[in-house]
Scaffold this active site. Structure first.
Site, PDB file in Angstrom:
ATOM      1  CB  SER A  22      47.843  43.513  37.555  1.00 59.56           C
ATOM      2  OG  SER A  22      49.016  44.279  37.688  1.00 59.56           O
ATOM      3  CG  ASN A 109      59.494  41.450  43.011  1.00 54.74           C
ATOM      4  OD1 ASN A 109      58.626  41.618  42.155  1.00 54.74           O
ATOM      5  ND2 ASN A 109      60.520  40.650  42.846  1.00 54.74           N
ATOM      6  CB  THR A 154      18.389  25.465  71.908  1.00 55.20           C
ATOM      7  OG1 THR A 154      17.327  24.690  72.473  1.00 55.20           O
ATOM      8  CG2 THR A 154      18.998  26.325  73.005  1.00 55.20           C
ATOM      9  CG  HIS A 155      17.750  22.083  69.032  1.00 53.58           C
ATOM     10  ND1 HIS A 155      18.715  21.242  68.529  1.00 53.58           N
ATOM     11  CD2 HIS A 155      17.958  22.135  70.376  1.00 53.58           C
ATOM     12  CE1 HIS A 155      19.466  20.792  69.519  1.00 53.58           C
ATOM     13  NE2 HIS A 155      19.034  21.315  70.656  1.00 53.58           N
ATOM     14  CB  SER A 276       6.875  40.977  45.037  1.00 51.76           C
ATOM     15  OG  SER A 276       6.319  40.269  43.954  1.00 51.76           O
ATOM     16  CE  LYS A 282       6.928  38.157  49.727  1.00 54.05           C
ATOM     17  NZ  LYS A 282       7.398  37.237  48.669  1.00 54.05           N
ATOM     18  CG  ASN A 284      10.213  40.355  49.385  1.00 55.89           C
ATOM     19  OD1 ASN A 284       9.389  39.761  50.085  1.00 55.89           O
ATOM     20  ND2 ASN A 284      10.122  40.406  48.066  1.00 55.89           N
ATOM     21  CD  GLN A 321      49.523  40.721  37.976  1.00 55.16           C
ATOM     22  OE1 GLN A 321      50.560  41.352  37.865  1.00 55.16           O
ATOM     23  NE2 GLN A 321      48.854  40.271  36.918  1.00 55.16           N
TER      24      GLN A 321
HETATM   25  N1  ARG Z   1      51.700  43.565  39.010  1.00 50.97           N
HETATM   26  C1  ARG Z   1      52.598  42.815  39.865  1.00 50.97           C
HETATM   27  C2  ARG Z   1      51.796  42.281  41.054  1.00 50.97           C
HETATM   28  O1  ARG Z   1      50.744  42.759  41.259  1.00 50.97           O
HETATM   29  C3  ARG Z   1      53.679  43.702  40.355  1.00 50.97           C
HETATM   30  C4  ARG Z   1      54.934  42.998  40.730  1.00 50.97           C
HETATM   31  C5  ARG Z   1      55.640  42.568  39.528  1.00 50.97           C
HETATM   32  N2  ARG Z   1      56.888  41.986  39.792  1.00 50.97           N
HETATM   33  C6  ARG Z   1      57.431  41.122  38.948  1.00 50.97           C
HETATM   34  N3  ARG Z   1      58.554  40.634  39.274  1.00 50.97           N
HETATM   35  N4  ARG Z   1      56.836  40.794  37.839  1.00 50.97           N
HETATM   36  O2  ARG Z   1      52.221  41.376  41.733  1.00 50.97           O
END
Ligand code: ARG
Length: 457
Positions: A22, A109, A154-155, A276, A282, A284, A321
């Protein structure tokens, strides 16, 4: 590079690594990751879980990494699994074994949960300022055009006369609600997940109040499982941003209509319009159209988040993630929209004459004509019917209520007299609408001032 060596005999295949990693999108949280780690290291030192010198050594190393990342001296290693892995690895590279102590009594975590919270808390604060800027522009324009008569619809059919200031203030009210939603969310999200560890807290004598205070949280989260698996704040922010986009998109739609030759109520500044490639005439309203168009992706991001969260058992699962790209996209998109929309609105030219001309057509004073009869004792339903007949007569004759002769009025209802011409005068129709929340210029003036005061508080 992975943190979870030891149990494994092989490293990840290239595709698995790419799929799992990530860092390409979470590296933007590097400041928050370092901030969280510094707070954690400080706490470890203060509680004696690690030695004071070790804690200071870690903090010094982290500060070095921060300044090198900010200056561009250090680049992210895209082979790392995520930003947490990269920073911890870099720390150990720089300071040796003390770096390996940082992750005591912590898990990625709770680390990632605290990082996103810190990141999004800043973003929410920025959104609060951006919304205030927009509301200020709206309120000051409303003050400027407090008595500019225009048709209310309205409408999309001309309905009753209002003022342009009143119309603008309607959007101001929406953005004030958006503002209070974000302020509310800012309060609710401000609890510290750090110290929840992997899911079950820890046997170390950690002090979560220390990290909470250092990171500006009101208190630690009450439940370690919830601490690591809660993404309600992402859902809430995405929902709040989606509602902002609903409002911006409606406003954009009106701006687009108002810019057309059919309406010509406003003209956008050249700096906020595009041309344009083929049609030389134009001009826009691309900015407004893009804002309207981007609403879809923000709603999509919200749906991504809801769907990612709805089926996962407690506590952390890798599905989570997926929160980042969605919430970052929502944040980036809405920020761009606000940054572009506010100055576009601020610099538009309002074509009062065209608004007044449009207000004069379409019988928008018909209700006032009926009210005139009603105030003379005719039951409203009868007055309504008589006015309907007058409108039909005007259409046949190709005229309007202002220019219809007294004989015509009397032929439809004997109670009519010359006073009706004053009663259906558009300026009067608007200025008499003094009911609380109504469009009368005197109301709009007061409401615009109140709105300005509210955001300046
Ligand atoms: N890259 C992970 C996320 O964005 C970090 C947490 C990873 N924890 C794990 N138990 N794999 O959620």
């Amino acid at each position: 590079m992975q943190l979870w060596q030891g149990r494994f005999k092989k490293s990840l295949s290239k595709t698995t690594n790419d799929f799992n990693s990530s860092i390409s999108f979470d590296s933007r949280m590097f400041k928050e990751d370092i901030e969280g780690s510094i707070a954690h290291a400080t706490m470890l030192g203060e509680t004696g879980i690690i030695k004071k010198e070790e804690s200071l050594h870690i903090i010094e190393g982290l500060n070095g990494i921060l300044s090198d990342l900010l200056s561009g001296k250090l680049q992210f290693d895209m082979e790392c699994e995520d930003i947490h892995t990269f920073i911890e690895g870099e720390l150990t590279k720089r300071i040796g074994d003390d770096g390996k102590r940082l992750h005591t009594a912590r898990s990625r975590n709770d680390q990632v949960a605290v990082d996103i919270k810190l990141y999004l808390r800043r973003e929410v604060e920025e959104f609060i300022l951006l919304l205030k800027d927009l509301i200020k522009v709206i309120a000051s324009k409303a003050g400027e055009y407090y008595d500019t008569v225009m048709p209310g619809y309205t409408h999309l059919q001309r309905a009753q006369p209002i003022t342009f200031g009143h119309h603008l203030l309607a959007y101001g009210e929406m953005f004030l609600r958006d503002l209070s939603r974000l302020q509310d969310c800012r309060k609710r999200m401000n609890v510290n997940p750090l110290g929840s560890c992997a899911l079950a807290g820890t046997t170390y004598p950690i002090d979560r109040n220390i990290t909470s205070e250092l990171l500006g949280f009101d208190c630690p989260t009450n439940n370690s499982l919830d601490g690591v698996s809660d993404r309600d704040f992402c859902l809430e922010i995405a929902s709040d941003l989606s509602i902002i986009m609903v409002h911006l998109s409606r406003f954009s739609e009106e701006m687009i209509m108002w810019c057309s030759w059919e309406f010509k109520f406003v003209e956008l500044d050249d700096a906020f319009s595009t041309g344009s490639s083929i049609m030389p005439q134009k001009k826009n309203p691309d900015i407004a159209e893009l804002v309207r168009g981007k609403s879809g992706r923000v709603f999509g991001d919200t749906m991504t988040l809801l769907t990612a969260m709805k089926g996962i058992a407690l506590a952390y699962n890798k599905d989570m993630q997926e929160d980042k790209e969605a919430i970052f996209d929502a944040v980036d998109s809405v920020k761009m929209c606000l940054i572009s929309f506010t100055p576009m609105l601020d610099t538009m030219t309002v074509l009062k004459g065209n608004m007044r001309k449009a207000a004069a057509g379409g019988f928008i004073n018909a209700t006032d004509c009926a009210d005139y009869l009603t105030k003379k004792g005719v039951p409203f339903r009868d007055a309504y019917k008589a006015t309907g007949a007058l409108v039909a007569r005007c259409i046949d004759l190709g005229t309007d209520l202002e220019n219809l002769s007294m004989e015509e009025y009397k032929a439809v209802h004997p109670v009519f007299d010359e006073g009706v011409y004053e009663a259906i005068n558009l300026e009067k129709c608007v200025s008499d609408r003094t009911s609380f929340g109504g469009p009368a210029p005197q109301n709009v003036k007061v409401q615009a001032e109140m709105m300005l005061k509210k955001v300046e508080e």
